[in-house]
Structure formats: C-alpha cells, structure tokens
Design a protein around this motif. Sequence first.
Motif, short mmCIF file in Angstrom:
data_model
loop_
_atom_site.label_atom_id
_atom_site.label_comp_id
_atom_site.label_asym_id
_atom_site.label_seq_id
_atom_site.Cartn_x
_atom_site.Cartn_y
_atom_site.Cartn_z
N LEU A 65 12.53 17.31 -15.99
CA LEU A 65 11.96 16.58 -17.13
C LEU A 65 12.05 17.49 -18.35
CD1 LEU A 65 10.47 14.01 -18.08
CD2 LEU A 65 8.34 15.22 -17.63
N GLY A 66 12.54 16.97 -19.45
CA GLY A 66 12.75 17.77 -20.65
C GLY A 66 14.21 18.13 -20.85
N TRP A 67 15.04 17.96 -19.82
CA TRP A 67 16.47 18.19 -19.96
C TRP A 67 17.08 16.97 -20.66
CZ3 TRP A 67 19.54 21.32 -15.95
CH2 TRP A 67 18.81 22.43 -15.53
N TYR A 68 18.21 17.16 -21.27
CA TYR A 68 18.89 16.10 -22.01
C TYR A 68 20.07 15.55 -21.23
CZ TYR A 68 16.29 17.74 -26.06
OH TYR A 68 15.28 18.09 -26.92
N ALA A 69 20.15 14.23 -21.15
CA ALA A 69 21.35 13.60 -20.60
C ALA A 69 22.38 13.51 -21.73
CB ALA A 69 21.03 12.21 -20.06
N THR B 8 34.80 19.56 -25.07
CA THR B 8 33.41 19.79 -25.47
C THR B 8 33.04 19.16 -26.80
OG1 THR B 8 34.01 21.91 -26.48
CG2 THR B 8 33.31 21.95 -24.17
N ASN B 9 34.01 18.74 -27.58
CA ASN B 9 33.72 18.13 -28.89
C ASN B 9 33.20 16.71 -28.79
OD1 ASN B 9 34.57 20.40 -30.37
ND2 ASN B 9 36.70 19.78 -30.12
N TYR B 10 33.25 16.10 -27.62
CA TYR B 10 32.89 14.70 -27.50
C TYR B 10 31.65 14.41 -26.67
CZ TYR B 10 37.26 13.81 -29.84
OH TYR B 10 38.26 13.80 -30.76
N TRP B 11 30.92 15.44 -26.26
CA TRP B 11 29.65 15.21 -25.56
C TRP B 11 28.58 14.86 -26.58
CZ3 TRP B 11 29.15 14.58 -20.54
CH2 TRP B 11 30.13 15.10 -19.69
N PHE B 12 27.80 13.83 -26.32
CA PHE B 12 26.71 13.50 -27.23
C PHE B 12 25.42 13.28 -26.42
CE2 PHE B 12 28.30 9.30 -26.14
CZ PHE B 12 27.15 8.55 -26.00
N TYR B 13 24.30 13.56 -27.07
CA TYR B 13 22.99 13.41 -26.43
C TYR B 13 22.60 11.94 -26.37
CZ TYR B 13 22.33 18.42 -26.83
OH TYR B 13 22.46 19.79 -26.70
N GLU C 281 36.43 5.39 -17.89
CA GLU C 281 36.11 6.80 -17.70
C GLU C 281 35.02 7.23 -18.67
OE1 GLU C 281 39.61 9.19 -17.91
OE2 GLU C 281 40.50 8.23 -16.17
N VAL C 282 33.79 7.23 -18.18
CA VAL C 282 32.65 7.71 -18.95
C VAL C 282 31.95 8.74 -18.07
CG1 VAL C 282 30.51 7.13 -20.13
CG2 VAL C 282 32.42 5.52 -20.15
N PHE C 283 31.67 9.90 -18.64
CA PHE C 283 31.08 11.00 -17.89
C PHE C 283 29.65 11.24 -18.36
CE2 PHE C 283 35.62 11.60 -18.59
CZ PHE C 283 36.07 11.67 -17.29
N TYR C 284 28.81 11.72 -17.44
CA TYR C 284 27.41 12.01 -17.74
C TYR C 284 27.07 13.38 -17.18
CZ TYR C 284 27.16 7.11 -18.88
OH TYR C 284 27.39 5.89 -19.45
N ARG C 285 26.15 14.07 -17.84
CA ARG C 285 25.65 15.35 -17.34
C ARG C 285 24.26 15.60 -17.90
NH1 ARG C 285 29.20 19.80 -20.76
NH2 ARG C 285 28.18 19.48 -22.77
N LEU C 286 23.53 16.53 -17.27
CA LEU C 286 22.24 16.98 -17.79
C LEU C 286 22.44 18.34 -18.44
CD1 LEU C 286 19.60 16.21 -15.02
CD2 LEU C 286 19.84 15.11 -17.24
N ARG C 287 21.75 18.55 -19.51
CA ARG C 287 21.85 19.83 -20.21
C ARG C 287 20.44 20.39 -20.41
NH1 ARG C 287 25.80 21.62 -24.96
NH2 ARG C 287 25.18 23.78 -24.91
N LYS C 288 20.28 21.63 -20.00
CA LYS C 288 19.00 22.30 -20.15
C LYS C 288 18.77 22.63 -21.62
CE LYS C 288 16.39 26.13 -18.24
NZ LYS C 288 16.42 27.26 -17.29
N PRO C 289 17.55 22.35 -22.13
CA PRO C 289 17.31 22.62 -23.56
C PRO C 289 17.31 24.11 -23.88
CG PRO C 289 15.32 21.84 -22.48
CD PRO C 289 16.41 21.81 -21.47
#
Length: 65
Positions: free
Chosen positions: A18-22, A32-37, A57-65
């Motif tokens: 909880l608090g991480w960003y998708a 890396t230029n096309y990842w958005f929050y 083709e759509v990709f998802y990931r979690l990013r730690k703040p």
Amino acid sequence: SYTITGSTLTLTWPGSHLGWYAQSNAVSLADTNYWFYIANSQLATNLVITVNPAQPEVFYRLRKP
C-alpha cells in the motif's frame, strides 16, 4: 496477482505494498519514456482495468515511492 473475467483485468498486490504506485505502458516494456502513473493507485491494493482489444500490448508494474 491477477484475474481476468470477460473483458476485465483485476490486479491485486499485498497490503505491505500500500502506497506503491501502479504504472502502465502501452508502447514497449523496455522503453522507460512511456511509463505513466495510474492516478490514485497508491491508495489501494488492487486495480480494475477494462481490457481494450485494440491495444493488445499494455504492460503494468508497481513502483516503490
């Protein structure tokens, strides 16, 4: 984890994240230029997405703040 029901994709992650960003990227996993929050994703532990067949083709990931 994920589930797919019809045209709905549900992504779920543990409460410890909880608090991480998708983030999403519909161009290239490696570009890396096309990842958005995804707005307000840090306030939840799941994400419900309507699958768009026009975007195969759509990709998802979690990013730690």
